[in-house]
Scaffold this active site. Structure first.
Site, PDB file in Angstrom:
ATOM      1  N   HIS A  18       0.662   1.109 -13.243  1.00 30.96           N
ATOM      2  CA  HIS A  18       1.379  -0.104 -13.651  1.00 30.96           C
ATOM      3  C   HIS A  18       2.886   0.201 -13.639  1.00 30.96           C
ATOM      4  CE1 HIS A  18       1.780  -3.999 -15.589  1.00 30.96           C
ATOM      5  NE2 HIS A  18       2.741  -3.438 -16.307  1.00 30.96           N
ATOM      6  N   GLY A  72       0.783  -1.233   0.000  1.00 33.25           N
ATOM      7  CA  GLY A  72       0.000   0.000   0.000  1.00 33.25           C
ATOM      8  C   GLY A  72       0.811   1.277   0.000  1.00 33.25           C
ATOM      9  N   SER A  73       2.039   1.222  -0.538  1.00 36.46           N
ATOM     10  CA  SER A  73       2.817   2.468  -0.545  1.00 36.46           C
ATOM     11  C   SER A  73       2.195   3.493  -1.507  1.00 36.46           C
ATOM     12  CB  SER A  73       4.292   2.214  -0.872  1.00 36.46           C
ATOM     13  OG  SER A  73       4.451   1.838  -2.208  1.00 36.46           O
TER      14      SER A  73
END
Ligand code: GAR
Length: 197
Positions: A110, A13-14
């Protein structure tokens, strides 16, 4: 009125953290009204909870059919009053009918310079392994709109980084991730304010 973002993630979750930080600093003028984890126990859940963001787990494997999974996502998006859905390291395929209902409002980050190294099997460290194997000089990250073709939706923005001679997949991933943390909040801000160059 501020736009509402619902963030989905599958890992540490950075990128979610980068979005939280940007809403606090004011660089991103939006509310994160909810967080949806693809499985229990991932780091992103604690980041959401620490920031006071309502979070839940919607686990594909706990549904018998794709349709039930899709309905659960659609209900959550509605309940969280989402304007945009942000896939911030979300590794599960979004069902086609969800993409259709939310056309142009689901955004993905991405870790490659799409259209290169996208599609089936290209996620996380796999992407960086392939980039190093192919001796590419540059890699980077892409923010794009999600459409029915996996990793092929319209590109909104990209940032690139050099690939160094002694790079490992991990060291390249870390260099790309730094750029993701800049690119994702910046691009969403441009999208919601309609200020694309
Ligand atoms: C990020 O590198 C993101 O681009 C990638 O997963 C990582 C999640 O990191 N996403 C994909 O590979 C999607 N195909 P994070 O959990 O620290 O944000």
């Amino acid at each position: 009125m501020k736009k509402n973002l619902v963030v989905l993630a599958s890992g540490s979750g950075s990128n979610l953290q980068a979005l939280i930080d940007a809403t606090i600093s004011g660089k991103l003028d939006a509310n994160i009204t909810g967080f949806i984890a693809s499985k229990p126990g991932i780091g992103a859940i604690s980041r959401a909870e620490k920031a006071g963001i309502p979070s839940c787990v919607i686990n594909r494997t706990s549904f018998e059919t794709e349709n039930e999974f899709a309905n659960s996502l659609l209900t959550a998006f509605r309940d969280l009053r989402a304007d945009y859905i942000i896939l911030a390291g979300y590794l599960i395929k979004i069902p086609v009918n969800v993409i259709q209902k939310w056309e142009s409002r689901i955004i993905n980050i991405h870790p490659s310079l799409l259209p290169d190294y996208g599609g089936k099997g290209f996620y996380g460290l796999n992407v960086h392994r392939a980039v190093i194997r192919d001796k590419q000089k540059f890699s980077g990250c892409t923010v794009h709109i999600v459409n029915e073709e996996f990793d092929k939706g319209p590109i909104l923005a990209q940032r690139s980084v050099p690939v160094l001679e002694n790079d490992t997949p991990e060291s390249l991933a870390a260099r790309v991730l730094e750029q993701e943390h800049i690119l994702l909040p910046q691009t969403i801000q441009q999208l919601i304010k309609k200020t694309f160059p």
